[in-house]
Write an enzyme that holds these catalytic residues in place. Structure first.
Site, short mmCIF file in Angstrom:
data_model
loop_
_atom_site.label_atom_id
_atom_site.label_comp_id
_atom_site.label_asym_id
_atom_site.label_seq_id
_atom_site.Cartn_x
_atom_site.Cartn_y
_atom_site.Cartn_z
N CYS A 112 0.81 -1.22 0.00
CA CYS A 112 0.00 0.00 0.00
C CYS A 112 0.85 1.28 0.00
CB CYS A 112 -0.96 0.00 1.18
SG CYS A 112 -1.99 -1.47 1.20
N HIS A 252 -3.17 7.19 3.02
CA HIS A 252 -3.59 5.91 2.44
C HIS A 252 -4.98 5.60 2.99
CE1 HIS A 252 -3.96 1.85 1.30
NE2 HIS A 252 -3.59 1.31 2.44
N ASN A 282 -10.07 0.04 0.53
CA ASN A 282 -8.60 0.11 0.48
C ASN A 282 -8.15 -0.44 -0.87
OD1 ASN A 282 -5.86 -0.32 0.69
ND2 ASN A 282 -5.94 -1.24 2.72
N1 COA Z 1 -17.98 -8.35 10.26
C1 COA Z 1 -18.35 -8.65 11.51
N2 COA Z 1 -17.49 -9.04 12.49
C2 COA Z 1 -16.20 -9.12 12.13
C3 COA Z 1 -15.73 -8.82 10.83
C4 COA Z 1 -16.69 -8.43 9.88
N3 COA Z 1 -16.36 -8.10 8.60
N4 COA Z 1 -14.40 -8.99 10.80
C5 COA Z 1 -14.02 -9.37 12.02
N5 COA Z 1 -15.11 -9.45 12.83
C6 COA Z 1 -15.17 -9.83 14.24
C7 COA Z 1 -14.01 -10.69 14.67
O1 COA Z 1 -14.25 -12.03 14.37
C8 COA Z 1 -13.98 -10.42 16.16
O2 COA Z 1 -14.97 -11.21 16.75
P1 COA Z 1 -14.72 -11.87 18.20
O3 COA Z 1 -14.54 -10.71 19.14
O4 COA Z 1 -15.99 -12.64 18.42
O5 COA Z 1 -13.50 -12.70 18.04
C9 COA Z 1 -14.43 -8.97 16.28
O6 COA Z 1 -15.07 -8.64 15.03
C10 COA Z 1 -13.29 -8.01 16.51
O7 COA Z 1 -12.27 -8.30 15.59
P2 COA Z 1 -10.95 -7.48 15.55
O8 COA Z 1 -10.07 -8.01 14.46
O9 COA Z 1 -10.38 -7.39 16.91
O10 COA Z 1 -11.53 -6.05 15.14
P3 COA Z 1 -10.78 -4.68 15.04
O11 COA Z 1 -11.46 -3.66 15.83
O12 COA Z 1 -9.29 -4.82 15.22
O13 COA Z 1 -11.03 -4.29 13.51
C11 COA Z 1 -9.87 -4.24 11.41
C12 COA Z 1 -10.53 -5.11 12.49
C13 COA Z 1 -9.31 -5.15 10.34
C14 COA Z 1 -10.95 -3.35 10.80
C15 COA Z 1 -8.78 -3.36 12.06
O14 COA Z 1 -7.93 -4.16 12.85
C16 COA Z 1 -7.95 -2.66 11.03
O15 COA Z 1 -8.43 -1.84 10.28
N6 COA Z 1 -6.63 -2.92 11.01
C17 COA Z 1 -5.75 -2.34 10.02
C18 COA Z 1 -5.92 -3.10 8.74
C19 COA Z 1 -5.35 -2.39 7.57
O16 COA Z 1 -5.28 -1.20 7.51
N7 COA Z 1 -4.97 -3.18 6.58
C20 COA Z 1 -4.48 -2.70 5.36
C21 COA Z 1 -3.04 -2.41 5.47
S1 COA Z 1 -2.49 -1.54 4.09
#
Ligand code: COA
Length: 325
Positions: A112, A252, A282
């Site tokens: 990215c 980004h 993204n």
């Molecule tokens: N819909 C519903 N629930 C979802 C889900 C979705 N699409 N994706 C994950 N969950 C659930 C998980 O299973 C978890 O459930 P649990 O508590 O029962 O285990 C819960 O939501 C929390 O998951 P978690 O991964 O801790 O959520 P988060 O607040 O960290 O958000 C992201 C997840 C991916 C949105 C966040 O971590 C993020 O944006 N990270 C950066 C990613 C990024 O920028 N990537 C690109 C890099 S260039």
């Protein structure tokens, strides 16, 4: 002294739009969860156009907007992690399609942050004095490398391409940059892992689960908020300017919460960050040039404006650039 100036921008996205509600029909998710956690409402998804089609469309628009002929192009650099082929590069495929017979063409991989690395490379070629212009593009069809059964990743990404035509200039364009890599953390975000295979190996070759985007979301979130904030701060301090002298910050477009944290950490009003991830998700290396192009098309940028571009991504990598419009 030679500087590199952005003369024209362009973008291209496939037609098909997939909303959060559409996704909720194929994985266990909701519009509410995706919107609250990421700020993403919909994304464009390719229905057959591979990355070369997206980036070639951008290249053609750039030639038209900059009023230059393909034969005049010295350099084509494309950033992508979703090339059509391992080889040829997307840049060489563009070269053929537009007829840029005199150009040097190659791709860079920095996920990215890819557009920032590509623009930085073009800047060095131009400053060397041997190249007078470049087409620099970030383009992806991430839809082909996400696991559509994994709700934690498939809701985040979209397809698209964006780019800039840049030229050698006596006036300041790209003023300062901070790009960097943290390979020690590469495992928190991977895609495209391919197994060793050869004619003397009797193992069946198959798609390894790690071929798809594989991510530790929380660790990536931490990496992004820490390094983007640090990198923007460094560029402003080194140039001895303050955030109020910057017209816009173009981050980004991964997650609106990452931008909110960076904005708070640096004391920069959130309104100064351009956001369009709600409509595109993204798009990895395409996200910053697509956003910049959208701002340009809307007439938001005037000659002399200072703009900061800043991204982060797999590798892990990051890149920030201060440019005068
Ligand atoms: N819909 C519903 N629930 C979802 C889900 C979705 N699409 N994706 C994950 N969950 C659930 C998980 O299973 C978890 O459930 P649990 O508590 O029962 O285990 C819960 O939501 C929390 O998951 P978690 O991964 O801790 O959520 P988060 O607040 O960290 O958000 C992201 C997840 C991916 C949105 C966040 O971590 C993020 O944006 N990270 C950066 C990613 C990024 O920028 N990537 C690109 C890099 S260039």
């Amino acid at each position: 002294m030679i500087s590199t100036r952005v003369v024209a921008t362009a973008g291209y996205v496939p037609e098909q739009i997939i909303s959060n509600d559409d996704l909720s029909k194929i994985v266990d998710t909701t519009d509410e969860w995706i919107t609250q956690r990421t700020g993403i409402k919909e994304r464009h998804i390719s229905a057959g156009e591979n990355t070369s089609v997206l980036v070639t469309n951008v290249a053609k628009k750039l030639l038209e907007r900059a009023s230059v002929s393909a034969e005049e192009i010295d350099l084509i650099i494309v950033a992508s992690v979703t090339q059509d082929y391992g080889t040829p590069s997307l840049a060489c495929m563009i070269q053929k399609e537009i007829g840029a017979v005199h150009a040097v063409a190659f791709d860079v991989i920095a996920a990215c942050s890819g557009f920032m690395f590509a623009l930085s490379t073009a800047d060095k070629y131009i400053k060397s004095g041997g190249y007078k212009n470049a087409i620099v593009i970030g383009g992806e069809t991430l839809s082909k490398i996400v696991d559509w059964t994994d709700r934690a990743t498939c809701v985040l990404f979209g397809d698209g391409a964006g780019g800039a035509y840049v030229e050698a200039s006596g006036e300041a364009g790209i003023i300062r940059e901070d790009i960097g890599s943290a390979g020690d953390q590469y495992e928190i975000l991977t895609e495209g892992y391919t197994e060793c295979a050869n004619a003397f190996n009797d193992k069946e070759s198959s798609i390894h689960p790690k071929w798809y985007v594989n991510m530790n979301g929380r660790e990536v979130f931490k990496f992004a908020t820490k390094n983007v904030a640090k990198s923007i701060k460094k560029v402003l301090e080194e140039e001895q300017i303050t955030q109020d002298q910057i017209k816009y910050f173009v981050p980004h477009q991964a997650n609106v919460r990452i931008v909110e944290v960076v904005s708070k950490k640096l004391g920069i009003p959130f309104e100064k960050f351009y956001i369009n991830m709600d409509r595109f998700g993204n798009t990895s290396s395409a996200s910053i040039p697509m956003a910049l192009n959208e701002m340009n098309e809307k007439g938001m940028l005037e000659a002399g404006d200072l703009v900061v571009l800043s991204g982060f991504g797999g590798g892990m990598t990051w890149g920030t650039m201060l440019i005068r419009w």
